[in-house]
Design an enzyme around this catalytic site. Sequence first.
Site, mmCIF file in Angstrom:
data_model
loop_
_atom_site.group_PDB
_atom_site.id
_atom_site.type_symbol
_atom_site.label_atom_id
_atom_site.label_comp_id
_atom_site.label_asym_id
_atom_site.label_seq_id
_atom_site.Cartn_x
_atom_site.Cartn_y
_atom_site.Cartn_z
ATOM 1 C CD GLU A 111 -1.897 -2.168 1.721
ATOM 2 O OE1 GLU A 111 -0.930 -2.333 2.489
ATOM 3 O OE2 GLU A 111 -2.664 -3.088 1.387
ATOM 4 C CE1 TYR A 123 7.833 0.426 -3.152
ATOM 5 C CE2 TYR A 123 6.076 2.001 -2.818
ATOM 6 C CZ TYR A 123 7.095 1.231 -2.312
ATOM 7 O OH TYR A 123 7.373 1.252 -0.966
HETATM 8 C C1 LIG Z 1 10.659 6.027 -1.126
HETATM 9 C C2 LIG Z 1 12.107 5.951 -0.648
HETATM 10 C C3 LIG Z 1 12.324 4.621 0.085
HETATM 11 C C4 LIG Z 1 13.050 6.034 -1.852
HETATM 12 O O1 LIG Z 1 14.371 5.894 -1.387
HETATM 13 P P1 LIG Z 1 15.643 6.483 -2.190
HETATM 14 O O2 LIG Z 1 16.848 5.860 -1.601
HETATM 15 O O3 LIG Z 1 15.596 7.957 -2.269
HETATM 16 O O4 LIG Z 1 15.353 5.889 -3.644
HETATM 17 P P2 LIG Z 1 16.400 5.693 -4.833
HETATM 18 O O5 LIG Z 1 17.526 6.667 -4.705
HETATM 19 O O6 LIG Z 1 16.744 4.251 -4.922
HETATM 20 O O7 LIG Z 1 15.505 6.125 -6.073
HETATM 21 C C5 LIG Z 1 14.815 5.152 -6.805
HETATM 22 C C6 LIG Z 1 13.746 5.834 -7.646
HETATM 23 O O8 LIG Z 1 12.710 6.345 -6.818
HETATM 24 C C7 LIG Z 1 12.158 7.528 -7.425
HETATM 25 N N1 LIG Z 1 12.391 8.639 -6.518
HETATM 26 C C8 LIG Z 1 13.068 8.627 -5.350
HETATM 27 N N2 LIG Z 1 13.010 9.850 -4.776
HETATM 28 C C9 LIG Z 1 12.284 10.639 -5.590
HETATM 29 C C10 LIG Z 1 11.871 12.000 -5.541
HETATM 30 N N3 LIG Z 1 12.192 12.785 -4.508
HETATM 31 N N4 LIG Z 1 11.122 12.471 -6.531
HETATM 32 C C11 LIG Z 1 10.772 11.698 -7.579
HETATM 33 N N5 LIG Z 1 11.150 10.378 -7.702
HETATM 34 C C12 LIG Z 1 11.894 9.866 -6.710
HETATM 35 C C13 LIG Z 1 12.906 7.723 -8.735
HETATM 36 O O9 LIG Z 1 12.189 6.998 -9.721
HETATM 37 C C14 LIG Z 1 14.227 7.021 -8.437
HETATM 38 O O10 LIG Z 1 14.887 6.585 -9.583
HETATM 39 P P3 LIG Z 1 15.969 7.565 -10.293
HETATM 40 O O11 LIG Z 1 16.901 8.012 -9.200
HETATM 41 O O12 LIG Z 1 16.612 6.669 -11.287
HETATM 42 O O13 LIG Z 1 15.182 8.695 -10.851
HETATM 43 C C15 LIG Z 1 12.439 7.164 0.294
HETATM 44 O O14 LIG Z 1 12.040 8.355 -0.346
HETATM 45 C C16 LIG Z 1 11.818 7.097 1.670
HETATM 46 O O15 LIG Z 1 12.350 6.437 2.574
HETATM 47 N N6 LIG Z 1 10.667 7.791 1.864
HETATM 48 C C17 LIG Z 1 10.018 7.852 3.181
HETATM 49 C C18 LIG Z 1 9.400 6.548 3.552
HETATM 50 C C19 LIG Z 1 8.394 6.113 2.514
HETATM 51 O O16 LIG Z 1 7.580 6.902 2.063
HETATM 52 N N7 LIG Z 1 8.439 4.816 2.190
HETATM 53 C C20 LIG Z 1 7.529 4.217 1.235
HETATM 54 C C21 LIG Z 1 6.288 3.799 1.934
HETATM 55 S S1 LIG Z 1 5.145 3.006 0.826
#
Ligand SMILES: CC(C)(COP(=O)(O)OP(=O)(O)OC[C@H]1O[C@@H](n2cnc3c(N)ncnc32)[C@H](O)[C@@H]1OP(=O)(O)O)[C@@H](O)C(=O)NCCC(=O)NCCS
Length: 154
Positions: A111, A123
Site C-alpha cells: 500500500e 515502485y
Molecule cells: C521512497 C524511498 C524509500 C526512496 O528511497 P531512495 O533511496 O531515495 O530511492 P532511490 O535513490 O533508490 O531512487 C529510486 C527511484 O525512486 C524515485 N524517486 C526517489 N526519490 C524521488 C523524488 N524525490 N522524486 C521523484 N522520484 C523519486 C525515482 O524513480 C528514483 O529513480 P531515479 O533516481 O533513477 O530517478 C524514500 O524516499 C523514503 O524512505 N521515503 C520515506 C518513507 C516512505 O515513504 N516509504 C515508502 C512507503 S510506501
Amino acid sequence: MSAILKETALNFRPMREADLPEIMEIERSCYQHPWSATIFSDCMHAGYSCWVCGKGGIIEGYGVISVAAGESHLLNLCVRGISRRQGLGRKLLRHLISIARRHDAEVVFLEVRPSNDSARQLYASEGFNELGSRRDYYPRGNGREDALILGRAL
Ligand SMILES: CC(C)(COP(=O)(O)OP(=O)(O)OC[C@H]1O[C@@H](n2cnc3c(N)ncnc32)[C@H](O)[C@@H]1OP(=O)(O)O)[C@@H](O)C(=O)NCCC(=O)NCCS
C-alpha cells in the site's frame, strides 16, 4: 603518495532488537505517522523478514516484508532522509523482493499513499501496477487518506 578514497560498501543484514533506537529515530523523522518500536518488535517475533541496510555500522534504511502462502506484502520501506536519491531505496526494495522469491512468493503487494510521489515512482519503475485502493486507510492531519494497492508478479 596519493590518497585513495574507497566508498564504504552497503551491506544488508536482518534487523535486531538492538537496532530499534536507531530505526525509531529514522522512522520518526520520515513519517508523520511512524510505526512504534513495538510494531517492529512484533514483526520480528512474527517471523516477518525485517532487514536493515547500512554503511560502516550506520543504518541507512530498513524494510519489512511478510511472506505466506505464495504471497508477500511489503509493509515498510524507508531510507534515512540525508541518504536518499543514491539508489538505496531501489537496492533495498530489490533485496526484499529477492527474499520473498526465496520463500516461494509469486506476487508482492503493498500500500502507498497517493501523495507519496517518490515511492510511487520507485515502485512504478520496478514494475509494480496499480490494482485498486483502500478507502480512508491512512491517517492524514485530522482526516484520512486512501491507500493505493500496488502489486507485481515475481
Ligand atoms: C521512497 C524511498 C524509500 C526512496 O528511497 P531512495 O533511496 O531515495 O530511492 P532511490 O535513490 O533508490 O531512487 C529510486 C527511484 O525512486 C524515485 N524517486 C526517489 N526519490 C524521488 C523524488 N524525490 N522524486 C521523484 N522520484 C523519486 C525515482 O524513480 C528514483 O529513480 P531515479 O533516481 O533513477 O530517478 C524514500 O524516499 C523514503 O524512505 N521515503 C520515506 C518513507 C516512505 O515513504 N516509504 C515508502 C512507503 S510506501
